[in-house]
Design a protein around this motif. Structure first.
Motif, PDB file in Angstrom:
ATOM      1  N   VAL A  83      44.227  18.729  96.154  1.00 46.89           N
ATOM      2  CA  VAL A  83      45.117  19.067  97.277  1.00 46.89           C
ATOM      3  C   VAL A  83      45.397  17.832  98.129  1.00 46.89           C
ATOM      4  CG1 VAL A  83      45.270  20.360  99.445  1.00 46.89           C
ATOM      5  CG2 VAL A  83      44.596  21.527  97.348  1.00 46.89           C
ATOM      6  N   THR A  84      44.398  17.003  98.342  1.00 44.61           N
ATOM      7  CA  THR A  84      44.599  15.786  99.136  1.00 44.61           C
ATOM      8  C   THR A  84      45.575  14.846  98.448  1.00 44.61           C
ATOM      9  OG1 THR A  84      42.376  15.980 100.063  1.00 44.61           O
ATOM     10  CG2 THR A  84      43.446  13.829 100.229  1.00 44.61           C
ATOM     11  N   ILE A  85      45.416  14.669  97.147  1.00 40.39           N
ATOM     12  CA  ILE A  85      46.331  13.804  96.391  1.00 40.39           C
ATOM     13  C   ILE A  85      47.744  14.376  96.414  1.00 40.39           C
ATOM     14  CG2 ILE A  85      46.879  12.937  94.081  1.00 40.39           C
ATOM     15  CD1 ILE A  85      43.781  12.780  93.651  1.00 40.39           C
ATOM     16  N   ALA A  86      47.860  15.679  96.198  1.00 44.73           N
ATOM     17  CA  ALA A  86      49.183  16.323  96.228  1.00 44.73           C
ATOM     18  C   ALA A  86      49.815  16.201  97.611  1.00 44.73           C
ATOM     19  CB  ALA A  86      49.058  17.790  95.826  1.00 44.73           C
ATOM     20  N   PRO A  96      43.901   9.041 105.599  1.00 47.38           N
ATOM     21  CA  PRO A  96      43.131   7.902 106.099  1.00 47.38           C
ATOM     22  C   PRO A  96      41.996   7.509 105.148  1.00 47.38           C
ATOM     23  CG  PRO A  96      42.764   9.839 107.468  1.00 47.38           C
ATOM     24  CD  PRO A  96      43.765  10.216 106.433  1.00 47.38           C
ATOM     25  N   LEU A  97      41.503   6.324 105.342  1.00 46.43           N
ATOM     26  CA  LEU A  97      40.472   5.762 104.472  1.00 46.43           C
ATOM     27  C   LEU A  97      39.224   6.637 104.395  1.00 46.43           C
ATOM     28  CD1 LEU A  97      39.729   3.391 102.681  1.00 46.43           C
ATOM     29  CD2 LEU A  97      38.854   2.220 104.702  1.00 46.43           C
ATOM     30  N   HIS A  98      38.824   7.233 105.502  1.00 46.17           N
ATOM     31  CA  HIS A  98      37.612   8.056 105.472  1.00 46.17           C
ATOM     32  C   HIS A  98      37.788   9.289 104.582  1.00 46.17           C
ATOM     33  CE1 HIS A  98      39.767   9.857 108.908  1.00 46.17           C
ATOM     34  NE2 HIS A  98      39.152  10.979 108.562  1.00 46.17           N
ATOM     35  N   TYR A 100      39.534   9.230 101.760  1.00 47.41           N
ATOM     36  CA  TYR A 100      39.323   8.697 100.409  1.00 47.41           C
ATOM     37  C   TYR A 100      37.834   8.533 100.123  1.00 47.41           C
ATOM     38  CZ  TYR A 100      44.287   7.730  99.733  1.00 47.41           C
ATOM     39  OH  TYR A 100      45.634   7.850  99.566  1.00 47.41           O
ATOM     40  N   ALA A 101      37.077   8.131 101.136  1.00 46.24           N
ATOM     41  CA  ALA A 101      35.625   8.020 100.962  1.00 46.24           C
ATOM     42  C   ALA A 101      35.030   9.393 100.674  1.00 46.24           C
ATOM     43  CB  ALA A 101      34.990   7.405 102.212  1.00 46.24           C
ATOM     44  N   GLY A 102      35.495  10.407 101.368  1.00 48.88           N
ATOM     45  CA  GLY A 102      35.029  11.759 101.121  1.00 48.88           C
ATOM     46  C   GLY A 102      35.372  12.232  99.722  1.00 48.88           C
ATOM     47  N   ILE A 103      36.573  11.900  99.265  1.00 51.96           N
ATOM     48  CA  ILE A 103      36.989  12.259  97.907  1.00 51.96           C
ATOM     49  C   ILE A 103      36.078  11.588  96.887  1.00 51.96           C
ATOM     50  CG2 ILE A 103      38.813  11.864  96.198  1.00 51.96           C
ATOM     51  CD1 ILE A 103      40.825  12.460  98.450  1.00 51.96           C
ATOM     52  N   ALA A 104      35.766  10.324  97.116  1.00 51.76           N
ATOM     53  CA  ALA A 104      34.877   9.609  96.188  1.00 51.76           C
ATOM     54  C   ALA A 104      33.500  10.274  96.138  1.00 51.76           C
ATOM     55  CB  ALA A 104      34.745   8.145  96.611  1.00 51.76           C
ATOM     56  N   ILE A 105      33.004  10.700  97.287  1.00 55.56           N
ATOM     57  CA  ILE A 105      31.708  11.376  97.331  1.00 55.56           C
ATOM     58  C   ILE A 105      31.771  12.709  96.587  1.00 55.56           C
ATOM     59  CG2 ILE A 105      30.045  12.502  98.879  1.00 55.56           C
ATOM     60  CD1 ILE A 105      30.740  10.211 100.907  1.00 55.56           C
ATOM     61  N   ILE A 106      32.849  13.452  96.773  1.00 54.95           N
ATOM     62  CA  ILE A 106      33.019  14.720  96.069  1.00 54.95           C
ATOM     63  C   ILE A 106      33.027  14.502  94.558  1.00 54.95           C
ATOM     64  CG2 ILE A 106      34.677  16.569  95.565  1.00 54.95           C
ATOM     65  CD1 ILE A 106      35.429  16.479  98.577  1.00 54.95           C
ATOM     66  N   ILE A 107      33.794  13.513  94.108  1.00 56.68           N
ATOM     67  CA  ILE A 107      33.868  13.235  92.674  1.00 56.68           C
ATOM     68  C   ILE A 107      32.498  12.832  92.137  1.00 56.68           C
ATOM     69  CG2 ILE A 107      34.833  11.678  90.931  1.00 56.68           C
ATOM     70  CD1 ILE A 107      37.432  11.705  92.631  1.00 56.68           C
ATOM     71  N   PHE A 108      31.790  11.998  92.875  1.00 58.75           N
ATOM     72  CA  PHE A 108      30.448  11.590  92.464  1.00 58.75           C
ATOM     73  C   PHE A 108      29.523  12.816  92.366  1.00 58.75           C
ATOM     74  CE2 PHE A 108      26.157   9.938  93.576  1.00 58.75           C
ATOM     75  CZ  PHE A 108      25.972   9.160  92.431  1.00 58.75           C
ATOM     76  N   GLY A 109      29.626  13.709  93.345  1.00 59.11           N
ATOM     77  CA  GLY A 109      28.826  14.922  93.329  1.00 59.11           C
ATOM     78  C   GLY A 109      29.143  15.810  92.129  1.00 59.11           C
ATOM     79  N   ILE A 110      30.412  15.941  91.810  1.00 64.32           N
ATOM     80  CA  ILE A 110      30.819  16.752  90.655  1.00 64.32           C
ATOM     81  C   ILE A 110      30.239  16.151  89.373  1.00 64.32           C
ATOM     82  CG2 ILE A 110      32.781  17.483  89.251  1.00 64.32           C
ATOM     83  CD1 ILE A 110      34.368  17.706  91.891  1.00 64.32           C
ATOM     84  N   ILE A 111      30.288  14.837  89.273  1.00 65.42           N
ATOM     85  CA  ILE A 111      29.737  14.166  88.076  1.00 65.42           C
ATOM     86  C   ILE A 111      28.235  14.431  87.976  1.00 65.42           C
ATOM     87  CG2 ILE A 111      29.234  11.914  87.042  1.00 65.42           C
ATOM     88  CD1 ILE A 111      31.999  11.006  88.199  1.00 65.42           C
ATOM     89  N   LEU A 112      27.525  14.309  89.094  1.00 65.79           N
ATOM     90  CA  LEU A 112      26.078  14.560  89.079  1.00 65.79           C
ATOM     91  C   LEU A 112      25.760  15.993  88.674  1.00 65.79           C
ATOM     92  CD1 LEU A 112      24.734  12.735  92.262  1.00 65.79           C
ATOM     93  CD2 LEU A 112      24.412  12.085  89.871  1.00 65.79           C
TER      94      LEU A 112
END
Length: 116
Positions: A83-86, A96-98, A100-112
């Motif tokens: 949704v954020t990307i769309a 904002p940059l923060h 994107y940081a949250g998105i990176a954390i979410i993706i990392f969490g999904i991978i884990l």
């Protein structure tokens, strides 16, 4: 197969959110033009959004019948990413940059979670 179902379910839910946003924008314009509630109630984007959300919910039930809830449920957070990307590219919203940081954390969490 289960991960594909999760992905399609999340994508349908994301599409539903996009259609709802398009519908909300259109309703705002129609109400400003004095077209009234009937024009808003017949908004095709709203109906498409409801359809996508319904299909996403149906697919989610299939996911739940095949996966552990503790594994499947956190993967729904992929919807936040999509949704954020769309929002950035379709609605020209500033991200904002923060975020994107949250998105990176979410993706990392999904991978884990998916590796467990």
């Amino acid at each position: 197969m289960e991960y594909l179902l999760v992905l399609v379910s999340v994508m349908m839910t994301t599409l539903g959110q996009i259609f709802q946003k398009l519908g909300a924008i259109r309703i705002k314009c129609e109400m400003a033009e004095g077209k009234g509630v009937v024009a808003a109630a017949t908004n095709i984007h709203i109906f498409m959004g409801i359809g996508c959300l319904g299909l996403g919910a149906f697919l989610w039930l299939l996911v739940l019948s095949r996966m552990e809830l503790s594994l499947a449920y956190p993967m729904l957070s992929l919807g936040y990413v999509l949704v954020t990307i769309a929002s950035k590219y379709l609605f020209k919203e500033e991200v904002p940059l923060h975020r994107y940081a949250g998105i990176a954390i979410i993706i990392f969490g999904i991978i884990l979670i998916s590796r467990s």
